[in-house]
Scaffold this motif. Structure first.
Motif, PDB file in Angstrom:
ATOM      1  N   UNK A 155      64.778  36.175  32.946  1.00 27.58           N
ATOM      2  CA  UNK A 155      64.305  35.914  34.308  1.00 27.58           C
ATOM      3  C   UNK A 155      64.500  34.442  34.630  1.00 27.58           C
ATOM      4  N   UNK A 156      65.712  34.047  35.015  1.00 27.30           N
ATOM      5  CA  UNK A 156      65.997  32.631  35.232  1.00 27.30           C
ATOM      6  C   UNK A 156      65.206  31.992  36.368  1.00 27.30           C
ATOM      7  N   UNK A 157      64.658  32.799  37.284  1.00 31.73           N
ATOM      8  CA  UNK A 157      63.895  32.226  38.388  1.00 31.73           C
ATOM      9  C   UNK A 157      62.479  31.817  37.964  1.00 31.73           C
ATOM     10  N   UNK A 158      62.057  32.222  36.756  1.00 32.48           N
ATOM     11  CA  UNK A 158      60.747  31.828  36.238  1.00 32.48           C
ATOM     12  C   UNK A 158      60.901  30.644  35.301  1.00 32.48           C
ATOM     13  N   UNK A 159      60.042  29.632  35.486  1.00 31.90           N
ATOM     14  CA  UNK A 159      60.079  28.505  34.559  1.00 31.90           C
ATOM     15  C   UNK A 159      59.123  28.791  33.397  1.00 31.90           C
ATOM     16  N   UNK A 160      59.055  27.888  32.429  1.00 37.64           N
ATOM     17  CA  UNK A 160      58.241  28.084  31.226  1.00 37.64           C
ATOM     18  C   UNK A 160      56.769  28.279  31.572  1.00 37.64           C
ATOM     19  N   UNK A 161      56.268  27.528  32.550  1.00 32.64           N
ATOM     20  CA  UNK A 161      54.863  27.662  32.942  1.00 32.64           C
ATOM     21  C   UNK A 161      54.589  29.040  33.542  1.00 32.64           C
ATOM     22  N   UNK A 162      55.499  29.534  34.395  1.00 31.44           N
ATOM     23  CA  UNK A 162      55.358  30.872  34.970  1.00 31.44           C
ATOM     24  C   UNK A 162      55.271  31.921  33.866  1.00 31.44           C
ATOM     25  N   UNK A 163      56.157  31.820  32.881  1.00 31.28           N
ATOM     26  CA  UNK A 163      56.196  32.796  31.784  1.00 31.28           C
ATOM     27  C   UNK A 163      54.933  32.727  30.938  1.00 31.28           C
TER      28      UNK A 163
END
Length: 72
Positions: free
Chosen positions: A40-48
């Motif tokens: 999911x490239x649209x999610x950054x590490x914090x989102x994940x």
């Protein structure tokens, strides 16, 4: 009717994440079924990290159990 994460519409827009719409009468439900790890490239590490925390805390709960949780 049930708990819906803020920005849930953004999750539905993720490319490569299979989503099945289910007609629940008055509303629609969405089932996400992954057979392998999704990229999911649209999610950054914090989102994940946040999504992992939600899954770990609520992942096995029913909508009724989630609805009974106290609001923080």
């Amino acid at each position: 009717m049930g708990a819906v994460p803020v920005g849930h519409d953004l999750i539905l827009d993720l490319k490569g994440v299979p989503c099945e719409e289910v007609d629940m009468g008055e509303t629609m439900a969405y089932h996400f079924i992954l057979e392998k790890k999704a990229d999911c490239p649209s999610l950054d590490a914090e989102d994940k990290t946040i999504l992992d925390m939600v899954i770990n805390k609520l992942g096995e709960m029913t909508k009724d159990e989630i609805n009974r949780l106290p609001i923080i």
